[in-house]
Design an enzyme around this catalytic site. Structure first.
Site, PDB file in Angstrom:
ATOM      1  N   THR A  99      63.900  14.321  58.806  1.00  0.00           N
ATOM      2  CA  THR A  99      62.663  13.527  58.692  1.00  0.00           C
ATOM      3  C   THR A  99      61.856  13.960  57.475  1.00  0.00           C
ATOM      4  O   THR A  99      61.936  15.124  57.054  1.00  0.00           O
ATOM      5  CB  THR A  99      61.815  13.729  59.980  1.00  0.00           C
ATOM      6  OG1 THR A  99      60.494  13.277  59.728  1.00  0.00           O
ATOM      7  CG2 THR A  99      61.743  15.180  60.411  1.00  0.00           C
ATOM      8  N   ASP A 100      61.051  13.036  56.958  1.00  0.00           N
ATOM      9  CA  ASP A 100      60.168  13.391  55.830  1.00  0.00           C
ATOM     10  C   ASP A 100      59.114  14.411  56.255  1.00  0.00           C
ATOM     11  O   ASP A 100      58.500  15.061  55.413  1.00  0.00           O
ATOM     12  CB  ASP A 100      59.499  12.132  55.246  1.00  0.00           C
ATOM     13  CG  ASP A 100      58.644  11.346  56.241  1.00  0.00           C
ATOM     14  OD1 ASP A 100      58.618  11.698  57.440  1.00  0.00           O
ATOM     15  OD2 ASP A 100      57.999  10.364  55.807  1.00  0.00           O
ATOM     16  N   GLU A 101      58.912  14.571  57.581  1.00  0.00           N
ATOM     17  CA  GLU A 101      57.848  15.464  58.051  1.00  0.00           C
ATOM     18  C   GLU A 101      58.120  16.932  57.707  1.00  0.00           C
ATOM     19  O   GLU A 101      57.200  17.753  57.740  1.00  0.00           O
ATOM     20  CB  GLU A 101      57.619  15.285  59.563  1.00  0.00           C
ATOM     21  CG  GLU A 101      57.288  13.841  59.879  1.00  0.00           C
ATOM     22  CD  GLU A 101      56.715  13.598  61.271  1.00  0.00           C
ATOM     23  OE1 GLU A 101      56.116  14.504  61.845  1.00  0.00           O
ATOM     24  OE2 GLU A 101      56.877  12.457  61.761  1.00  0.00           O
ATOM     25  N   LYS A 149      62.564  20.746  63.018  1.00  0.00           N
ATOM     26  CA  LYS A 149      63.481  19.936  62.208  1.00  0.00           C
ATOM     27  C   LYS A 149      63.806  20.649  60.883  1.00  0.00           C
ATOM     28  O   LYS A 149      64.944  20.627  60.424  1.00  0.00           O
ATOM     29  CB  LYS A 149      62.875  18.557  61.922  1.00  0.00           C
ATOM     30  CG  LYS A 149      62.696  17.656  63.140  1.00  0.00           C
ATOM     31  CD  LYS A 149      64.006  17.234  63.790  1.00  0.00           C
ATOM     32  CE  LYS A 149      64.802  16.242  62.968  1.00  0.00           C
ATOM     33  NZ  LYS A 149      66.011  15.764  63.690  1.00  0.00           N
ATOM     34  N   LEU A 161      53.337   5.259  67.673  1.00  0.00           N
ATOM     35  CA  LEU A 161      52.199   4.400  67.317  1.00  0.00           C
ATOM     36  C   LEU A 161      52.447   2.900  67.546  1.00  0.00           C
ATOM     37  O   LEU A 161      51.668   2.253  68.265  1.00  0.00           O
ATOM     38  CB  LEU A 161      51.810   4.628  65.845  1.00  0.00           C
ATOM     39  CG  LEU A 161      50.612   3.787  65.399  1.00  0.00           C
ATOM     40  CD1 LEU A 161      49.310   4.294  65.989  1.00  0.00           C
ATOM     41  CD2 LEU A 161      50.503   3.761  63.872  1.00  0.00           C
ATOM     42  N   TYR A 187      57.124  20.184  65.957  1.00  0.00           N
ATOM     43  CA  TYR A 187      58.241  19.246  65.766  1.00  0.00           C
ATOM     44  C   TYR A 187      58.841  19.405  64.369  1.00  0.00           C
ATOM     45  O   TYR A 187      60.047  19.629  64.214  1.00  0.00           O
ATOM     46  CB  TYR A 187      57.761  17.798  65.969  1.00  0.00           C
ATOM     47  CG  TYR A 187      58.700  16.757  65.408  1.00  0.00           C
ATOM     48  CD1 TYR A 187      59.964  16.556  65.956  1.00  0.00           C
ATOM     49  CD2 TYR A 187      58.322  15.965  64.310  1.00  0.00           C
ATOM     50  CE1 TYR A 187      60.836  15.595  65.423  1.00  0.00           C
ATOM     51  CE2 TYR A 187      59.184  15.013  63.780  1.00  0.00           C
ATOM     52  CZ  TYR A 187      60.438  14.828  64.343  1.00  0.00           C
ATOM     53  OH  TYR A 187      61.296  13.885  63.811  1.00  0.00           O
TER      54      TYR A 187
END
Ligand code: NAD
Ligand code: TYD
Length: 351
Positions: free
Chosen positions: A134-136, A163, A199, A159
């Site tokens: 993920t970009d997170e 990752k 969301l 989270y």
């Protein structure tokens, strides 16, 4: 015929990927390994229930003997590791399970693949392990700039920390053992079958029921939205053409503040469901702890090296998505009922 071991295939992106691949290729076989947590739902795969190319196995990715057995039983060519705990808010409430599944589970998948594919010091031909990241993992951006594959990892939530940790193990298996791996780091996905804790489906579901729409903080946090099918296309391209050891960022330059997303959903439901659905439903609630302000992907590498580009414009994708949730009220009822609540209770018991 290629055999794919897809983990987390009953979740949002995993199930979309399985449907995408079975629709695109006739000569493949997919072993779908999923523990069926609250986020996994076999109803997502109803249309391929009887398809002999799709074999479902209920299993935890941490199950050493179980996963090893699958590698012995099937001659697996590709591992696509989607399985994860994926919700930031849950990771803030209960980080441990994120470490178990996202970190230890990934290491177990890597170990089992290595054991099956590395024989007498040589890797079997044509194999690949793909980690869906993920970009997170890159952290949060200011008002300008984008995440590239060179951006240092700087996760903030439990989270994203789990990752990022998994990504480091994947690269360590490449650097240490020469394992053929890729990592994709995609921006926020939207589309059918997304669990309504996230969301977009949460806002659609609440608005449909005229319940309040909880916007965290000032609503000006920015996410870079990609239609899920475009992510699936990227994953297929990386499996086929990604250079071993490489990371590919995936995103379509589609940054929107959260409040814009919420107002778009309200406007659509106002016209399609009930004129009583309006912006008075918006409630600004306490901000998420450590809330990343902005994500933005630079997708130049995957465009240049593999020819990937997004096909669904946000304006079309969001309408398609809203229409899907409105047409699939049963799905929404099903995932928000019994099993989800049981799991939730268990997860937080005594914490
Ligand atoms: P999801 O929560 O909808 O689905 C996760 C799936 O994994 C579920 O089917 C669940 O049952 C399964 N699972 C969970 N723990 C498991 C375990 N221990 N063993 C086996 N199966 C288990 O998640 P998603 O949104 O589809 O995300 C899939 C992957 O893509 C994740 O790795 C996530 O980090 C990554 N990702 C998601 C997004 C996004 O916007 N949703 C964006 C980029 C990357
Ligand atoms: P989410 O869908 O949880 O994805 P992520 O945190 O992985 O990006 O949240 C997207 C954005 O929407 C994020 O900035 C948090 C915000 N948000 C709300 O404002 N209200 C909500 O009820 C939820 C679930 C999210």
């Amino acid at each position: 015929m290629k055999t794919y071991l897809v983990t987390g295939g009953a979740g949002f992106i995993g199930s979309n990927f399985i449907l995408y691949m079975l629709d695109r290729y006739s000569d493949i076989r997919i072993i779908n390994l999923d523990a069926l947590t609250y986020a996994g739902n076999l109803e997502n795969l109803k249309s391929v229930e009887k398809d002999p190319r799709h074999i479902f196995v209920q299993m935890n990715i941490c199950d050493r003997e179980g996963v090893r057995g699958l590698f012995e039983k099937y001659d697996i060519d590709y591992v696509v590791n989607f399985a994860a705990e994926s919700h930031v808010d849950r990771s803030i409430a209960n980080p441990e399970i994120f470490v178990e599944t996202n970190v230890l589970g990934t290491v177990n998948m890597l170990n089992c693949a290595k054991q099956a594919w590395l024989k007498d010091g040589a890797w079997a031909q044509g194999k690949k392990y793909l980690q869906i990241s993920t970009d997170e993992v890159y952290g949060s951006l200011g008002e300008t700039g984008y995440f590239t594959e060179q951006t240092p990892l700087c996760p903030h939530s439990p989270y994203s920390a789990s990752k990022a940790s998994a990504d480091m193990f994947v690269m360590a298996y490449h650097d240490t053992y020469g394992m053929p791996v890729n990592i994709t780091r995609c921006s926020n996905n939207y589309g059918p079958f997304q669990f309504p804790e996230k969301l977009i489906p949460l806002m659609i579901n609440n608005a449909r029921n005229k319940k309040s729409l909880p916007v965290y903080g000032d609503g000006m946090n920015i996410r870079d939205w990609l239609y899920v099918e475009d992510h699936c296309k990227a994953i297929d391209m990386v499996l086929c053409g990604g250079k071993p050891g490489e990371v590919y960022n995936v995103g379509g330059h589609n940054e929107r503040p959260n409040i814009f997303i919420v107002k778009t959903i309200i406007a659509q439901l106002h016209d399609k469901v009930d004129a009583g659905i309006d912006e008075s439903l918006i409630t600004h609630v306490a901000d998420r702890l450590g809330h990343d302000r902005r994500y933005g992907i630079d997708p130049e590498k995957i465009r240049r090296d593999l020819g990937w580009y997004p096909e669904t414009m946000f304006e079309d994708g969001i309408v398609k998505t809203i229409d899907w949730y409105l047409a699939n009220g049963d799905w929404m009822e099903n995932v928000t009922s019994g099993s989800y609540l049981e799991y939730y209770k268990e997860m937080y018991a005594g914490k």
